[in-house]
Design an enzyme around this catalytic site. Structure first.
Site, PDB file in Angstrom:
ATOM      1  N   CYS A 180       1.634   6.533  -4.384  1.00  0.00           N
ATOM      2  CA  CYS A 180       2.547   6.417  -3.242  1.00  0.00           C
ATOM      3  C   CYS A 180       3.522   7.573  -3.185  1.00  0.00           C
ATOM      4  O   CYS A 180       4.358   7.645  -2.295  1.00  0.00           O
ATOM      5  CB  CYS A 180       3.297   5.105  -3.307  1.00  0.00           C
ATOM      6  N   LYS A 211       3.063  11.363   0.230  1.00  0.00           N
ATOM      7  CA  LYS A 211       3.379  10.769   1.534  1.00  0.00           C
ATOM      8  C   LYS A 211       3.874  11.835   2.479  1.00  0.00           C
ATOM      9  O   LYS A 211       4.360  12.881   2.067  1.00  0.00           O
ATOM     10  CB  LYS A 211       4.531   9.766   1.344  1.00  0.00           C
ATOM     11  N   ASP A 268       7.310  -2.181  10.234  1.00  0.00           N
ATOM     12  CA  ASP A 268       7.527  -3.023   9.056  1.00  0.00           C
ATOM     13  C   ASP A 268       6.482  -2.637   8.017  1.00  0.00           C
ATOM     14  O   ASP A 268       5.730  -1.684   8.201  1.00  0.00           O
ATOM     15  CB  ASP A 268       7.399  -4.505   9.481  1.00  0.00           C
ATOM     16  N   ASP A 281      -3.365   0.945   3.427  1.00  0.00           N
ATOM     17  CA  ASP A 281      -2.746   1.825   2.436  1.00  0.00           C
ATOM     18  C   ASP A 281      -3.836   2.706   1.847  1.00  0.00           C
ATOM     19  O   ASP A 281      -4.919   2.211   1.546  1.00  0.00           O
ATOM     20  CB  ASP A 281      -2.177   0.991   1.271  1.00  0.00           C
ATOM     21  N   ASP A 302       1.958  -5.434   0.476  1.00  0.00           N
ATOM     22  CA  ASP A 302       2.494  -5.432   1.849  1.00  0.00           C
ATOM     23  C   ASP A 302       2.392  -6.825   2.462  1.00  0.00           C
ATOM     24  O   ASP A 302       3.273  -7.255   3.194  1.00  0.00           O
ATOM     25  CB  ASP A 302       1.710  -4.440   2.719  1.00  0.00           C
ATOM     26  N   GLY A 350     -16.215  -1.779   4.095  1.00  0.00           N
ATOM     27  CA  GLY A 350     -15.511  -0.555   3.737  1.00  0.00           C
ATOM     28  C   GLY A 350     -16.252   0.660   4.217  1.00  0.00           C
ATOM     29  O   GLY A 350     -17.169   0.573   5.045  1.00  0.00           O
ATOM     30  N   HIS A 351     -15.874   1.792   3.690  1.00  0.00           N
ATOM     31  CA  HIS A 351     -16.452   3.048   4.132  1.00  0.00           C
ATOM     32  C   HIS A 351     -16.323   4.041   2.989  1.00  0.00           C
ATOM     33  O   HIS A 351     -15.298   4.082   2.308  1.00  0.00           O
ATOM     34  CB  HIS A 351     -15.674   3.532   5.368  1.00  0.00           C
ATOM     35  N   ASP A 369       8.172  -4.326   0.013  1.00  0.00           N
ATOM     36  CA  ASP A 369       7.729  -3.892  -1.319  1.00  0.00           C
ATOM     37  C   ASP A 369       8.162  -2.448  -1.479  1.00  0.00           C
ATOM     38  O   ASP A 369       8.066  -1.639  -0.569  1.00  0.00           O
ATOM     39  CB  ASP A 369       6.221  -4.094  -1.532  1.00  0.00           C
TER      40      ASP A 369
END
Ligand SMILES: Cc1cc2nc3c(=O)[nH]c(=O)nc-3n(C[C@H](O)[C@H](O)[C@H](O)COP(=O)(O)OP(=O)(O)OC[C@H]3O[C@@H](n4cnc5c(N)ncnc54)[C@H](O)[C@@H]3O)c2cc1C
Length: 751
Positions: free
Chosen positions: A406, A409, A439, A457, A480, A531-532, A620
């Site tokens: 994280c 960003k 949010d 995310d 989240d 998914g991918h 979070d």
């Protein structure tokens, strides 16, 4: 061949024993060709047994006998997996690990040491102090000493079972430590064989017996301990010997790992190796130190000195096995210098059949041990480089290292500017949380009073262990939803695999990522529905997660903070700086271990507690750090918040690293918020910086009524959130519109 089609072969070092630390040091100076190196250790700290008796005697601090394998491994360019190896699938060429999927290998070297014999005798595990694993023995010394302090009888009875070199040293050193702490201890050394120090020269035994008499140690030969009770040991024949503390040093046996995997072992479970240190019948497996028995020299004692000597051989032979070169043949030395620490400043020694003793022998032993340790200790306890490594070349190629997780960003302001330029999307009355009220997650009505809550995310790999990237990525994404009070139900995964690892290797990376993700999703009733995959310059992992909030349940928005509430944070801060330091080889293994463990802790229980405590707003804490996420909540809620620095929970190592100027790459961007905050003059230093450290899979931050803060905190602790804390309070917004005020302490933050 399990290696990738780029030709890199998978080399795994299992265990951080005396040989492998030398392999790592050598590989740090000259990396082996064409391989990817992984170190698998059950614990990041390797304890140097030679100094353990001195530690018991109170002459060394704990960190003086510890080698931190993680920074050493990082210098060798190695990936580190903190897990115990449990077996080998020799057919499938996979190393089995505790609690996670196996790892493929082309070559493995084992240096996993031994365990003590007799652990299965009645009462041994429950009531004795076994010397293996040695790190655990060291960690329990305080417990042992505490028992001595709390004794009720005049004399404190200590029994050391096993009179090999380790047992003898421990008996003398314990006696010294207890006497120096004012405890009248009676130490008995029990040996099943006819003589103490089997295998050592008679002259040394004589010297030792004289010292034992002078120090009042009792030697009991030819007696076997058959059971250990809380206050006694039961000898053969049934006699009970009073024993307040029993130390178990009964000689080395193998760990079971090799025998259970079908490899050739001797009667004690040690794997059989030839002169090149390769396992019998398996040229792709090497084994060194205590865990191996040399087929041509089976009588070689299980002593660290042999493991030390084997280090350069196994380093050279691994290199040769990778490059197709000739392997060296190891021949154990006929004799070695024995040095026994008696704990009182004296040591006894023996070499070539001659024995000697005195303070000078202890000084010699101390010099040898410290010199050995200095070669492998990369970091001081506070994380500074030790003198030897500070003088050496820096890690990497000097290019700045960018953080993943994280901490990777786009700044908040830039995102807002882009969204402003785009303008609002067409109105949709079903949307409850969308771009007009940004949010942690989006929410919309799905009928029947239910709301769907969704979030996405994705981040660049923040460690080189794809299993953990998948696992922590899933925890981070689900957070989240947990923060919004939703029950996560479905997930889709996006995985970009590094272009540099095509073929079988990227299949394995994908497997590890998804296995990590599934370990979290399955455990929380979340179904991976799709998914991918794609390829890219580096590993990128992302999740779309969706959950539900039923009618009557509260959606915890960012904008629900109310003046008077207390702010609860459920996890420690500091993942950004610890992960960054680890990239630079500056994180201690225990710091990394704690950060990884915190990131893997799901916020499900914390979310439930927040809901039960009547929380009205939650988020979070991730990439924008505590300050960024709290400021966003305060602004959205039209309130201000006061933080008390002294209450901020820090992960191990975070304050030390921040104090020394180490910063995650996104730290500076987060710290720009400082200009819009009121920071009291006494709020300064590393703890202030903690506010701006970007978190990966951080804790929940929520507001609860002041009167419920204490019970919420107690509930969090019970749920395993040991670092949860009340970090501040919500106040009326002031006229200057400063959303955050930071003080060193609040008069009473939890009142
Ligand atoms: C009190 C005491 C004092 C001693 N003093 C001396 C001395 O002065 N001189 C001497 O020569 N010998 C001494 N010995 C013997 C010495 O400890 C051993 O011979 C030596 O530690 C063996 O080294 P090693 O490299 O084989 O394994 P170890 O040093 O035991 O290292 C094993 C490593 O493997 C890791 N590991 C274990 N299992 C796993 C697993 N399943 N998966 C992943 N990692 C794993 C461990 O955490 C550790 O890092 C002493 C022993 C004791 C008990």
């Amino acid at each position: 061949m399990n290696g990738s089609s780029t030709g890199a072969r998978e080399l795994i070092l299992v265990g951080g024993g005396h040989s492998h630390i030398q392999v790592l040091r050598r590989f740090a100076m000259a990396p082996p060709p064409g391989c990817r190196l992984t170190v698998v250790v059950d614990t990041p700290i390797a304890v140097y047994s030679g100094m353990v008796p001195g530690f018991v005697a109170g002459r060394y601090r704990r960190e003086e006998l510890e080698i931190d394998v993680v920074p050493l491994a990082r210098r060798a360019g190695a990936r580190v997996v903190l897990a115990a190896a449990t077996g080998i699938d020799v057919e499938g060429r996979r190393l089995r690990l505790e609690g996670r999927p196996p790892l493929p290998y082309d070559l493995i070297s084992f240096d996993v040491g031994s365990t003590v014999a007799g652990l299965d005798l009645p009462g041994v595990r429950e009531h004795a102090f076994p010397t293996r694993p040695i790190g655990r023995f060291v960690a329990r010394l305080d417990d042992l000493l505490e028992r001595a302090r709390r004794r009720t009888a005049e004399r404190f009875e200590v029994t050391v079972v096993g009179a090999g070199a380790g047992g003898v040293e421990l008996a003398f050193c314990l006696e010294e430590r207890l006497r120096a702490s004012g405890v009248a201890a009676a130490v008995t050394l029990v040996e099943g064989g006819g003589r103490i120090l089997p295998g050592y020269p008679e002259t040394l035994v004589n010297l030792l017996e004289r010292r034992a008499r002078a120090r009042g140690l009792r030697l009991l030969r030819g007696r076997r301990v058959e059971a250990v009770e809380p206050a006694a040991v039961r000898l053969d024949g049934g006699e009970a010997l009073p024993s307040d503390v029993t130390v178990w040093v009964t000689g080395a046996v193998g760990q079971g790992l090799f025998r259970d995997s079908g490899l050739a072992t001797d009667q004690r479970g040690f794997v059989r190796v030839g002169p090149t240190l390769q396992v019998e019948g398996h040229d792709e497996l090497f084994a060194v130190g205590d865990c191996a028995t040399l087929i041509e020299h089976p009588e070689t004692p299980k002593a660290g000195v042999y493991a030390v000597r084997q280090g350069p051989y196994v380093a050279d032979n691994l290199r040769a096995a990778l490059s197709g070169g000739r392997l060296r043949r190891y021949r154990p030395q006929g004799d070695f210098l024995t040095l026994l620490n008696l704990g009182d400043g004296e040591a006894l020694g023996a070499k070539w059949g001659r024995s000697f003793g005195g303070p000078w022998v202890m000084r010699l032993k101390d010099r040898i041990d410290r010199r050995f340790m200095r070669r492998f200790q990369v970091l001081e306890p506070d994380g500074a480089l030790t003198a030897g490594f500070a003088a050496g070349p820096p890690m990497g190629d000097g290019a700045p290292m960018l953080c993943g997780g994280c901490a990777a960003k786009l700044g908040q302001g830039r995102l807002e500017e882009v969204l402003r330029r785009l303008g609002p999307p067409p109105a949709d009355p079903s949307v409850e949380l969308g771009l007009e009220s940004p949010d942690d997650a989006a929410a919309w009505e799905v009928g029947g009073g239910r709301r769907a809550v969704a979030s996405i995310d994705a981040f660049r790999g923040f460690t080189d262990d794809p299993y953990l990237v998948g696992r922590i990525g899933a925890v981070n994404a689900l957070s989240d939803l947990w923060a919004k009070g939703a029950r996560p139900r479905w997930a889709l995964a996006l995985v970009a695999l590094p272009e540099s690892a095509p073929g079988e290797a990227d299949e394995e990376v994908l497997f590890q990522v998804l296995a990590g993700a599934r370990s979290v999703l399955d455990a929380h009733g979340v179904t991976l529905v799709g998914g991918h995959t794609t390829t890219g310059p580096e590993l990128l992992v992302g999740f779309t997660v969706e959950g539900l909030i039923d009618e009557g349940e509260r959606l915890l928005r960012l904008d629900g903070l109310e003046p008077g509430q207390r702010l609860v944070l459920t996890k420690g801060l500091g993942t950004g700086v610890v992960l960054h330091a680890d990239m630079l080889g500056l994180a201690r293994g225990t710091w990394l271990e704690a950060a990884l463990s915190s990131m893997q802790q799901p916020n499900a229980a914390a979310a439930e507690l927040a809901a039960r405590s009547g929380a009205t707003a939650a988020t979070d804490v991730t990439g924008f750090g505590l300050a960024g996420h709290l400021a966003a909540m305060a602004r959205a809620s039209g309130v201000a918040a006061e933080l008390a620095l002294e209450t901020l929970p820090a992960l191990p190592g975070a304050l030390e690293l921040l104090g020394r100027g180490v910063r995650s790459t996104f730290h500076a961007e987060n710290a720009r918020l400082r200009n819009g905050m009121r920071i009291e003059p006494d709020a300064a230093g590393a703890r202030l910086e903690l506010l701006f450290d970007p978190q990966t899979a951080g804790g929940l931050l929520f507001g609860v009524a002041a009167g419920r803060a204490a019970e919420t905190l107690a509930g969090l602790r019970r749920a395993g959130h040991d670092r949860a804390a009340v970090v501040g309070r919500v106040v009326e917004a002031d006229l200057a519109e400063t959303p955050l005020t930071v003080r060193a302490r609040l008069a009473d933050p939890s009142a």
